[in-house]
Design a protein around this motif. Structure first.
Motif, PDB file in Angstrom:
ATOM      1  N   ARG A   1      51.639  39.058  29.658  1.00 52.43           N
ATOM      2  CA  ARG A   1      50.565  38.543  28.811  1.00 52.43           C
ATOM      3  C   ARG A   1      49.485  37.863  29.642  1.00 52.43           C
ATOM      4  NH1 ARG A   1      54.569  35.744  24.335  1.00 52.43           N
ATOM      5  NH2 ARG A   1      54.999  37.620  23.084  1.00 52.43           N
ATOM      6  N   LEU A   2      49.918  37.028  30.566  1.00 52.80           N
ATOM      7  CA  LEU A   2      48.951  36.268  31.360  1.00 52.80           C
ATOM      8  C   LEU A   2      48.065  37.164  32.213  1.00 52.80           C
ATOM      9  CD1 LEU A   2      51.168  33.248  32.511  1.00 52.80           C
ATOM     10  CD2 LEU A   2      49.323  33.233  30.814  1.00 52.80           C
ATOM     11  N   SER A   3      48.534  38.351  32.537  1.00 51.48           N
ATOM     12  CA  SER A   3      47.732  39.260  33.361  1.00 51.48           C
ATOM     13  C   SER A   3      46.435  39.657  32.669  1.00 51.48           C
ATOM     14  CB  SER A   3      48.540  40.516  33.701  1.00 51.48           C
ATOM     15  OG  SER A   3      48.748  41.326  32.554  1.00 51.48           O
ATOM     16  N   TYR A   4      46.395  39.557  31.341  1.00 54.28           N
ATOM     17  CA  TYR A   4      45.183  39.951  30.615  1.00 54.28           C
ATOM     18  C   TYR A   4      44.055  38.940  30.797  1.00 54.28           C
ATOM     19  CZ  TYR A   4      47.284  43.954  28.355  1.00 54.28           C
ATOM     20  OH  TYR A   4      47.849  45.183  28.137  1.00 54.28           O
ATOM     21  N   GLY A   5      44.396  37.696  31.088  1.00 54.02           N
ATOM     22  CA  GLY A   5      43.351  36.697  31.267  1.00 54.02           C
ATOM     23  C   GLY A   5      42.383  37.060  32.369  1.00 54.02           C
ATOM     24  N   SER A   6      42.893  37.635  33.457  1.00 47.83           N
ATOM     25  CA  SER A   6      42.036  37.978  34.595  1.00 47.83           C
ATOM     26  C   SER A   6      41.161  39.201  34.321  1.00 47.83           C
ATOM     27  CB  SER A   6      42.907  38.243  35.826  1.00 47.83           C
ATOM     28  OG  SER A   6      43.752  39.365  35.606  1.00 47.83           O
ATOM     29  N   LYS A   7      41.414  39.886  33.230  1.00 51.59           N
ATOM     30  CA  LYS A   7      40.688  41.128  32.945  1.00 51.59           C
ATOM     31  C   LYS A   7      39.563  40.935  31.935  1.00 51.59           C
ATOM     32  CE  LYS A   7      44.718  43.959  34.082  1.00 51.59           C
ATOM     33  NZ  LYS A   7      45.572  42.859  34.564  1.00 51.59           N
ATOM     34  N   VAL A   8      39.349  39.709  31.504  1.00 53.44           N
ATOM     35  CA  VAL A   8      38.303  39.426  30.521  1.00 53.44           C
ATOM     36  C   VAL A   8      37.051  38.936  31.240  1.00 53.44           C
ATOM     37  CG1 VAL A   8      37.662  38.060  28.499  1.00 53.44           C
ATOM     38  CG2 VAL A   8      40.023  38.832  28.781  1.00 53.44           C
ATOM     39  N   PRO A   9      35.984  39.734  31.285  1.00 51.26           N
ATOM     40  CA  PRO A   9      34.747  39.336  31.993  1.00 51.26           C
ATOM     41  C   PRO A   9      33.872  38.464  31.107  1.00 51.26           C
ATOM     42  CG  PRO A   9      34.519  41.556  31.143  1.00 51.26           C
ATOM     43  CD  PRO A   9      35.895  41.102  30.745  1.00 51.26           C
ATOM     44  N   ASP A  10      34.314  37.250  30.853  1.00 51.93           N
ATOM     45  CA  ASP A  10      33.624  36.414  29.871  1.00 51.93           C
ATOM     46  C   ASP A  10      32.205  36.056  30.273  1.00 51.93           C
ATOM     47  OD1 ASP A  10      35.083  34.788  31.852  1.00 51.93           O
ATOM     48  OD2 ASP A  10      34.132  33.116  30.834  1.00 51.93           O
ATOM     49  N   SER A  11      31.878  36.107  31.553  1.00 52.75           N
ATOM     50  CA  SER A  11      30.536  35.728  31.992  1.00 52.75           C
ATOM     51  C   SER A  11      29.470  36.693  31.485  1.00 52.75           C
ATOM     52  CB  SER A  11      30.480  35.661  33.520  1.00 52.75           C
ATOM     53  OG  SER A  11      30.777  36.924  34.088  1.00 52.75           O
ATOM     54  N   THR A  12      29.879  37.885  31.037  1.00 58.49           N
ATOM     55  CA  THR A  12      28.900  38.868  30.577  1.00 58.49           C
ATOM     56  C   THR A  12      28.685  38.806  29.070  1.00 58.49           C
ATOM     57  OG1 THR A  12      30.529  40.619  30.174  1.00 58.49           O
ATOM     58  CG2 THR A  12      29.648  40.421  32.406  1.00 58.49           C
ATOM     59  N   LEU A  13      29.428  37.966  28.360  1.00 58.47           N
ATOM     60  CA  LEU A  13      29.423  38.041  26.912  1.00 58.47           C
ATOM     61  C   LEU A  13      28.200  37.390  26.279  1.00 58.47           C
ATOM     62  CD1 LEU A  13      33.200  37.366  26.210  1.00 58.47           C
ATOM     63  CD2 LEU A  13      32.003  39.548  26.363  1.00 58.47           C
ATOM     64  N   CYS A  14      28.009  36.130  26.539  1.00 49.99           N
ATOM     65  CA  CYS A  14      26.848  35.409  26.010  1.00 49.99           C
ATOM     66  C   CYS A  14      26.700  34.132  26.817  1.00 49.99           C
ATOM     67  CB  CYS A  14      26.995  35.114  24.514  1.00 49.99           C
ATOM     68  SG  CYS A  14      28.482  34.200  24.056  1.00 49.99           S
ATOM     69  N   GLU A  15      25.652  33.393  26.575  1.00 45.67           N
ATOM     70  CA  GLU A  15      25.372  32.215  27.378  1.00 45.67           C
ATOM     71  C   GLU A  15      26.484  31.180  27.247  1.00 45.67           C
ATOM     72  OE1 GLU A  15      21.599  30.650  26.388  1.00 45.67           O
ATOM     73  OE2 GLU A  15      20.475  32.423  27.019  1.00 45.67           O
ATOM     74  N   ALA A  16      26.785  30.524  28.355  1.00 47.81           N
ATOM     75  CA  ALA A  16      27.816  29.490  28.347  1.00 47.81           C
ATOM     76  C   ALA A  16      27.462  28.396  27.350  1.00 47.81           C
ATOM     77  CB  ALA A  16      27.975  28.902  29.750  1.00 47.81           C
ATOM     78  N   GLY A  17      28.476  27.898  26.644  1.00 50.13           N
ATOM     79  CA  GLY A  17      28.257  26.828  25.683  1.00 50.13           C
ATOM     80  C   GLY A  17      27.972  27.313  24.284  1.00 50.13           C
ATOM     81  N   THR A  18      27.652  28.586  24.111  1.00 51.70           N
ATOM     82  CA  THR A  18      27.368  29.111  22.781  1.00 51.70           C
ATOM     83  C   THR A  18      28.649  29.661  22.150  1.00 51.70           C
ATOM     84  OG1 THR A  18      26.827  31.298  23.673  1.00 51.70           O
ATOM     85  CG2 THR A  18      25.028  29.727  23.440  1.00 51.70           C
ATOM     86  N   ASP A  19      28.605  29.834  20.827  1.00 50.77           N
ATOM     87  CA  ASP A  19      29.752  30.399  20.124  1.00 50.77           C
ATOM     88  C   ASP A  19      29.944  31.849  20.550  1.00 50.77           C
ATOM     89  OD1 ASP A  19      29.988  28.043  18.809  1.00 50.77           O
ATOM     90  OD2 ASP A  19      29.159  28.736  16.908  1.00 50.77           O
ATOM     91  N   VAL A  20      31.184  32.238  20.718  1.00 49.61           N
ATOM     92  CA  VAL A  20      31.489  33.623  21.063  1.00 49.61           C
ATOM     93  C   VAL A  20      32.324  34.219  19.933  1.00 49.61           C
ATOM     94  CG1 VAL A  20      33.546  32.991  22.388  1.00 49.61           C
ATOM     95  CG2 VAL A  20      32.408  35.162  22.837  1.00 49.61           C
ATOM     96  N   ARG A  21      32.034  35.456  19.600  1.00 50.20           N
ATOM     97  CA  ARG A  21      32.737  36.127  18.500  1.00 50.20           C
ATOM     98  C   ARG A  21      33.656  37.206  19.079  1.00 50.20           C
ATOM     99  NH1 ARG A  21      27.545  35.462  17.006  1.00 50.20           N
ATOM    100  NH2 ARG A  21      26.959  37.615  17.519  1.00 50.20           N
ATOM    101  N   VAL A  22      34.913  37.188  18.633  1.00 47.84           N
ATOM    102  CA  VAL A  22      35.938  38.091  19.143  1.00 47.84           C
ATOM    103  C   VAL A  22      36.558  38.851  17.983  1.00 47.84           C
ATOM    104  CG1 VAL A  22      38.107  38.274  20.428  1.00 47.84           C
ATOM    105  CG2 VAL A  22      36.435  36.503  21.046  1.00 47.84           C
ATOM    106  N   LEU A  23      36.784  40.147  18.197  1.00 44.20           N
ATOM    107  CA  LEU A  23      37.463  40.985  17.218  1.00 44.20           C
ATOM    108  C   LEU A  23      38.688  41.598  17.877  1.00 44.20           C
ATOM    109  CD1 LEU A  23      37.685  42.555  14.516  1.00 44.20           C
ATOM    110  CD2 LEU A  23      36.137  44.277  15.503  1.00 44.20           C
ATOM    111  N   GLY A  24      39.867  41.318  17.321  1.00 44.24           N
ATOM    112  CA  GLY A  24      41.102  41.898  17.827  1.00 44.24           C
ATOM    113  C   GLY A  24      41.631  42.936  16.863  1.00 44.24           C
ATOM    114  N   ILE A  25      41.780  44.165  17.334  1.00 46.76           N
ATOM    115  CA  ILE A  25      42.288  45.258  16.507  1.00 46.76           C
ATOM    116  C   ILE A  25      43.771  45.438  16.790  1.00 46.76           C
ATOM    117  CG2 ILE A  25      42.094  47.713  15.947  1.00 46.76           C
ATOM    118  CD1 ILE A  25      39.668  46.104  15.116  1.00 46.76           C
ATOM    119  N   GLY A  26      44.597  45.330  15.751  1.00 43.75           N
ATOM    120  CA  GLY A  26      46.031  45.492  15.920  1.00 43.75           C
ATOM    121  C   GLY A  26      46.599  44.455  16.850  1.00 43.75           C
ATOM    122  N   SER A  27      46.472  43.196  16.506  1.00 38.29           N
ATOM    123  CA  SER A  27      46.764  42.125  17.451  1.00 38.29           C
ATOM    124  C   SER A  27      48.245  41.772  17.570  1.00 38.29           C
ATOM    125  CB  SER A  27      45.979  40.873  17.053  1.00 38.29           C
ATOM    126  OG  SER A  27      44.598  41.110  17.186  1.00 38.29           O
TER     127      SER A  27
END
Length: 288
Positions: free
Chosen positions: A34-60
């Protein structure tokens, strides 16, 4: 013709029992996986730091991997909206139990949708998400290409889509090829059957001209129990590996599977190990 596949369609209870047997057979701990997935999330490309981020999980599923992803994002974002699309009431309850026991998720607003991917996308939601993920889900949807297209349409500009699938480079993945070749119905359209792999996702992305990066994690599955006739754990594990309910009741299929494993596994300290390769694909949506 012998029927192969359809485990989760046959019985969700049987599928969950088989999945539990599979998790127990992994040589790498579930927590490490499970923890291996943390390193695979490129959060810096999503939106500006400090702003709300929206996530959609399909079949979680039960939420273990989702929570790792959310915690990675919370390192950079103050608050988050997380929509969970999961058809199993039991899995949603397991997920909710994890959330209630983790105070670090207080900044996350959860939106629970007990639906299949097909049911959800039919609602034509107009919310755009910065991250959409589907971790080992596309084996179970009716049309994986349609699901990928729907996910991409709900992705915000600058966001990313993360999909995890078994790689056809793995010994387990090639077992799927063996079963398709031996017991297929003749049309060879494997998208209509139970054995989809990471190559299917990359083919769709390549056709659509979408850029992506990949990462692979190897693991070993201890399949020793599969060779014990009186082992219920072995029977359930064979069900999961073949995606076929009560597969040991089908001697023709069982013989092919066990022979394949004998020829493609390794033996370490009396353990019979079958290699699995988990491939994570992250696709980026350019800003328009």
């Amino acid at each position: 013709m012998v029927t192969v596949g359809g485990l989760i369609e046959h019985s969700q209870e049987r599928y969950l029992a088989a999945f539990t047997s599979f998790v127990a057979a992994l040589e790498t701990s579930q927590e490490h996986y499970r923890l291996s997935y943390g390193s695979k999330v490129p959060d810096s490309t999503l939106c500006e730091a400090g702003t709300d981020v929206r996530v959609l999980g399909i079949g979680s599923g039960s939420g273990g991997i989702d929570i790792v992803i959310l915690k990675k994002l919370l390192q950079r974002h103050n608050s988050m909206y997380n929509r969970v699309v999961e058809p199993s009431e039991e899995m949603i309850e397991r997920y909710k139990t994890l959330v209630r026991g983790d105070t670090s998720l207080g900044a996350v607003k959860f939106d629970w949708r007990q639906q299949t991917a097909e049911e959800y996308f039919k609602t034509k939601e107009d919310t755009k998400f910065h991250l959409i993920h589907a971790v080992h889900v596309l084996y179970h949807v009716d049309d994986p290409y349609a699901t990928l297209r729907d996910m991409w349409e709900q992705l915000a500009d600058g966001g990313c889509m993360l999909v995890a699938m078994e790689s056809d480079k793995s010994d387990w993945g090639n077992l799927g090829h063996k079963l398709k070749d031996t017991f297929g119905q003749g049309d060879h359209d494997h998208l209509k059957r139970s054995f989809r792999m990471s190559g299917d996702v990359k083919q769709w992305l390549d056709t659509a001209g979408i850029s992506y990066v990949t990462a692979e994690d190897e693991n070993n599955i201890n399949v020793t129990e599969c060779f014990k006739e009186d082992s219920e754990a072995g029977r359930l594990l064979l069900d999961f590996l073949t995606n076929t309910p009560h597969v040991t009741n089908e001697p023709q299929i069982t013989a092919v599977v066990l022979e394949y494993i004998r020829c493609n596994s390794s033996v370490v300290d009396d353990r019979i190990l079958l290699k699995s390769v988990n491939e994570v694909i992250v696709a980026f949506k350019k800003c328009t």
